[in-house]
Scaffold this motif. Sequence first.
Motif, short mmCIF file in Angstrom:
data_model
loop_
_atom_site.label_atom_id
_atom_site.label_comp_id
_atom_site.label_asym_id
_atom_site.label_seq_id
_atom_site.Cartn_x
_atom_site.Cartn_y
_atom_site.Cartn_z
N PRO A 329 0.80 -1.17 -0.01
CA PRO A 329 0.04 -0.11 0.12
C PRO A 329 0.70 1.39 0.12
N ILE A 330 0.37 2.29 -0.78
CA ILE A 330 1.07 3.65 -0.71
C ILE A 330 1.33 4.10 0.57
N ALA A 331 0.54 3.96 1.38
CA ALA A 331 0.37 4.23 2.62
C ALA A 331 1.90 4.10 3.40
N LEU A 332 2.27 3.03 3.08
CA LEU A 332 3.59 2.75 3.70
C LEU A 332 4.86 4.00 3.00
N ILE A 333 4.78 4.24 1.97
CA ILE A 333 5.43 5.42 1.61
C ILE A 333 5.20 6.68 1.94
N HIS A 334 3.80 6.95 2.02
CA HIS A 334 3.37 8.09 2.64
C HIS A 334 3.69 8.30 4.23
N ALA A 335 3.84 7.46 4.79
CA ALA A 335 4.55 7.47 6.14
C ALA A 335 5.68 8.37 6.19
N PHE A 336 6.41 8.74 5.22
CA PHE A 336 7.64 9.33 5.11
C PHE A 336 7.34 10.58 4.42
N HIS A 337 6.09 11.00 4.72
CA HIS A 337 5.64 12.45 3.92
C HIS A 337 6.61 13.53 4.67
N ALA A 338 6.94 13.53 5.75
CA ALA A 338 7.56 14.68 6.58
C ALA A 338 8.76 15.05 5.75
N THR A 339 9.75 13.87 5.37
CA THR A 339 10.82 14.19 4.82
C THR A 339 10.69 14.20 3.23
N LEU A 340 9.94 13.44 2.77
CA LEU A 340 9.65 13.43 1.39
C LEU A 340 8.97 14.86 0.64
N LYS A 341 8.18 15.43 1.61
CA LYS A 341 7.73 16.50 1.15
C LYS A 341 8.61 17.76 0.92
N ASP A 342 9.97 17.93 1.56
CA ASP A 342 10.75 18.71 1.16
C ASP A 342 11.32 18.37 -0.18
N ALA A 343 11.67 17.18 -0.34
CA ALA A 343 12.59 16.78 -1.64
C ALA A 343 11.30 16.90 -2.74
N LEU A 344 10.04 16.65 -2.46
CA LEU A 344 9.06 16.58 -3.54
C LEU A 344 8.52 18.08 -3.99
N THR A 345 8.97 19.11 -3.03
CA THR A 345 8.69 20.53 -3.47
C THR A 345 9.86 21.12 -3.88
N SER A 346 11.03 20.42 -4.52
CA SER A 346 12.08 20.97 -4.91
C SER A 346 11.96 21.59 -6.30
N ASP A 347 12.92 22.13 -7.00
CA ASP A 347 12.85 22.86 -8.19
C ASP A 347 12.83 22.05 -9.68
N LEU A 348 13.13 20.58 -9.29
CA LEU A 348 13.17 19.61 -10.23
C LEU A 348 13.32 18.23 -9.75
N VAL A 349 12.62 17.36 -10.59
CA VAL A 349 12.58 15.96 -10.16
C VAL A 349 13.25 14.90 -11.27
N VAL A 350 14.51 14.35 -10.74
CA VAL A 350 15.30 13.40 -11.66
C VAL A 350 14.71 12.01 -11.12
N HIS A 351 14.26 11.35 -12.18
CA HIS A 351 13.94 9.88 -11.77
C HIS A 351 14.75 8.82 -12.52
N GLY A 382 5.59 18.00 -15.36
CA GLY A 382 6.07 18.10 -16.90
C GLY A 382 7.48 18.18 -17.05
N SER A 383 8.43 18.43 -16.13
CA SER A 383 9.79 18.62 -16.27
C SER A 383 10.84 17.59 -15.80
N ILE A 384 9.87 16.51 -15.31
CA ILE A 384 10.85 15.32 -14.93
C ILE A 384 12.02 14.83 -15.77
N ILE A 385 13.05 14.62 -15.57
CA ILE A 385 14.11 14.07 -16.26
C ILE A 385 14.24 12.54 -16.08
N GLU A 386 14.15 11.88 -17.11
CA GLU A 386 14.04 10.20 -17.03
C GLU A 386 15.44 9.66 -17.24
#
Length: 491
Positions: A329-351, A382-386
């Motif tokens: 369940p995605i709830a397991l990853i969402h438990a890390f929201h406190a720290t992921l929030k900072d990462a996922l409000t960054s200026d760019l995402v590299v996947h 829209g700007s994710i780098i794969e």
Amino acid sequence: MHTCFSLMHRLRTVFNAVYAQRFSARKPLSSFPSDEQIADFIEDDEYQKIKKNLTGLQSDYHHFTRKAFVIQPRVKWGPQRDDRINYSLLLRETIALVETLPNWKVNASLTMSTTSLNRKGIFGKGNLEKLYECINQQEVNALVFSVDILSSAQQTFLEQRFSLPVFDRYSIVLQIFNDHAKTKEAKLQIALAEIPYIRSKLRDFHMHGAQKESQFMQAIGGSKQRLLEERKKILRNRESKLKKMLENVSRNRDFLKVARIKKEIPSVAVVGYTNAGKTSLIKALTRDESLQPKDQLFATLDVTTHSGRLPCGQQTLFIDTVGFVSHIPIALIHAFHATLKDALTSDLVVHVYDVSHPDVDNQRETVHHTLKSFELSDKLMGSIIEVANKIDCVPESDLKTSENEMPVSAAKGINIEPLKERIEQRLLANTNRTLREVRVPMGGEQSQWLWKEATVVGVRADPNDENFALMEVLFTNASFARFKSRFRYDE
């Protein structure tokens, strides 16, 4: 020319050192609990009894040697059938998850057909008999069912049927997280991630066999209903306290983020499926020798930040994140929201993904699905780098990537510079940074301000007046406005 660039490099080094020291000296406000307080809270005896009784999870699980039998149910018919799932690869991943745990070894495995994962015994009567015979022929002391989560009724039935402890993928991943958690944040977030898992077991509490509950009910007295209400209360109180503790994490990270924004340092979040090579890629991009990538599932649980520079000289923070995984369940990853929030409000995402993995398409889909669940902005999505990592593990004739994908080998350093250029291009666009040439007095207050407040890319003497310098500077809209206002600079 060489002298100018040499001088520029020395000045940049001095300014970076001075302001890094000033930045690090500022301490965020914190009322964060101590390690001892966190340990005492997490190991609360009352909660641990519920956890073990309902799920089989134990805080000292790593002290036990487990010889596991992994069973992969394959839905062959009915509405739950999904032809996109490669069951042999899913089984292989579950085996890898199990063997990530210390003192756990998979002694046997098999794939068995069923019509529905909702059946009490997962399989029909005939297949349960076959499974019983297979288990008795193996030296095993634990059963792992390769499904995201078993209901409490299913777990109770299977444990009674086979007289062995039973685990699902969620419980295995939780134990891996517990084993790899080093910081306060990670330990608190894992404790929070357990709550929805245990609560899901509690939902069908009335389906539990009387045998499993009798001793616990005698200990507190009363009926199953009272036991159910007691457990719900304990879980509610624990969840509330964990969330309050994690609010401190958010406050600390928000403080650092505000300081970073004030200094206008852009950030890049590096995300991907577990063991795709995120840490290796960040090490290649930043040349941070302190990073020690591991060929291990969920080696990184804490969101960590590493400083690097783009080809233009712009300082950039690369953020390492917890890996994603399918069929939990995605709830397991969402438990890390406190720290992921900072990462996922960054200026760019590299996947970054492992292009050599046989199930790479499903892994990429899992990551994109998880990112969407965090409701990233349209600009970020829209700007994710794969990034197709580990191309050194794929024959060149088999390597197929599109224009939107960057083939690299983080371990071998292949195509890292072109990737930096693409990151620079996307990051400058996302942060509205513009390269401008400005003419300022040589060594004056204006040039000092530019070294401090913006990113100086190049410096050369004005060929028409040696008392002035032509500086190539990377500005944000805000920094350029401040420069013009302060020095009444006229383009």
